[in-house]
Design a protein around this motif. Structure first.
Motif, short mmCIF file in Angstrom:
data_model
loop_
_atom_site.label_atom_id
_atom_site.label_comp_id
_atom_site.label_asym_id
_atom_site.label_seq_id
_atom_site.Cartn_x
_atom_site.Cartn_y
_atom_site.Cartn_z
N LYS A 84 0.85 -1.18 0.00
CA LYS A 84 0.00 0.00 0.00
C LYS A 84 0.89 1.24 0.00
CE LYS A 84 -3.23 -2.43 3.08
NZ LYS A 84 -3.93 -2.36 4.39
N PRO A 85 0.37 2.37 -0.45
CA PRO A 85 1.17 3.60 -0.41
C PRO A 85 1.70 3.92 0.99
CG PRO A 85 -0.72 3.92 -1.82
CD PRO A 85 -0.90 2.57 -1.19
N GLU A 86 0.95 3.57 2.01
CA GLU A 86 1.40 3.85 3.38
C GLU A 86 2.54 2.95 3.83
OE1 GLU A 86 -1.75 3.28 2.35
OE2 GLU A 86 -2.89 2.11 3.86
N ASP A 87 2.92 1.97 3.03
CA ASP A 87 4.11 1.17 3.32
C ASP A 87 5.39 1.85 2.85
OD1 ASP A 87 2.16 -1.69 2.40
OD2 ASP A 87 2.70 -1.08 4.45
N THR A 88 5.25 2.97 2.16
CA THR A 88 6.41 3.70 1.68
C THR A 88 7.26 4.18 2.85
OG1 THR A 88 5.32 4.43 -0.34
CG2 THR A 88 7.17 5.76 0.44
N ALA A 89 8.53 3.82 2.85
CA ALA A 89 9.44 4.17 3.95
C ALA A 89 10.83 3.66 3.62
CB ALA A 89 8.96 3.54 5.26
N ILE A 90 11.78 4.08 4.45
CA ILE A 90 13.08 3.42 4.45
C ILE A 90 12.98 2.24 5.41
CG2 ILE A 90 15.54 3.62 4.95
CD1 ILE A 90 15.30 6.61 4.36
N TYR A 91 13.37 1.07 4.93
CA TYR A 91 13.29 -0.14 5.74
C TYR A 91 14.69 -0.51 6.24
CZ TYR A 91 8.43 -0.94 4.57
OH TYR A 91 7.05 -0.82 4.46
N TYR A 92 14.78 -0.74 7.54
CA TYR A 92 16.03 -1.09 8.19
C TYR A 92 15.93 -2.47 8.81
CZ TYR A 92 16.74 4.01 8.18
OH TYR A 92 16.87 5.33 7.82
N CYS A 93 17.01 -3.23 8.77
CA CYS A 93 17.06 -4.43 9.60
C CYS A 93 18.00 -4.16 10.77
CB CYS A 93 17.46 -5.67 8.82
SG CYS A 93 19.12 -5.68 8.13
N ALA A 94 17.75 -4.88 11.85
CA ALA A 94 18.47 -4.65 13.09
C ALA A 94 18.56 -5.94 13.88
CB ALA A 94 17.76 -3.57 13.91
N GLY A 95 19.49 -5.95 14.85
CA GLY A 95 19.68 -7.13 15.69
C GLY A 95 19.58 -6.77 17.16
N THR A 96 19.08 -7.73 17.95
CA THR A 96 18.95 -7.53 19.38
C THR A 96 19.06 -8.85 20.12
OG1 THR A 96 17.54 -6.56 21.11
CG2 THR A 96 16.45 -7.82 19.40
N LEU A 97 19.51 -8.77 21.37
CA LEU A 97 19.49 -9.94 22.24
C LEU A 97 18.22 -10.00 23.07
CD1 LEU A 97 23.18 -9.96 23.54
CD2 LEU A 97 22.13 -11.60 21.97
N PHE A 98 17.63 -8.83 23.34
CA PHE A 98 16.52 -8.80 24.30
C PHE A 98 15.27 -8.08 23.81
CE2 PHE A 98 19.23 -10.58 27.38
CZ PHE A 98 20.45 -9.91 27.38
N GLY A 99 15.38 -7.33 22.73
CA GLY A 99 14.28 -6.46 22.35
C GLY A 99 13.16 -7.15 21.61
#
Length: 120
Positions: A84-99
């Motif tokens: 959808k148009p509202e999915d427009t964004a910069i997409y980031y991947c990230a890592g966590t141990l607890f989050g």
């Protein structure tokens, strides 16, 4: 962790994209890998995550039923359907141990992001 995203681009509403996140630097045994996005003028928000220990997944309500997260060894994918148009964004991947995707402050390692634009 080092994380490198790819797969963003321009897609029409209703279309699909698959994002990839290549992860290196440490063993993923105890990490969760997640996808976040940030649209212009908005705060970064959690989209989805996958646990490396048991494969459990989590999704934001806004993407449930449309997005699917998966992992193949050291690459994490985000399959995005019915965009959808509202999915427009910069997409980031990230890592966590607890989050979780609701606790962005607990995600320690981030990629550089990939732009997704949904427009006709």
């Amino acid at each position: 962790l080092q994380l490198v995203e790819s797969g963003g681009g321009l897609v029409q509403p209703g279309g699909s994209l698959r994002l990839s996140c290549a992860v290196s630097g440490r063993t993923l045994d105890y990490y969760a890998i997640g996808w976040f996005r940030q649209a212009p003028g908005k705060e970064r928000e959690g989209v989805s995550s996958i646990s490396s220990s048991d494969g459990s997944t989590d999704y934001a309500d806004s993407v449930k039923g449309r997005f699917t997260i998966s992992r193949d060894e050291n690459t994490v994918y985000l399959q995005m359907n019915s965009l959808k148009p509202e999915d427009t964004a910069i997409y980031y991947c990230a890592g966590t141990l607890f989050g979780t995707i609701a606790t962005i402050e607990w995600w320690d390692d981030w990629g550089q992001g990939t732009q997704v634009t949904v427009s006709s």
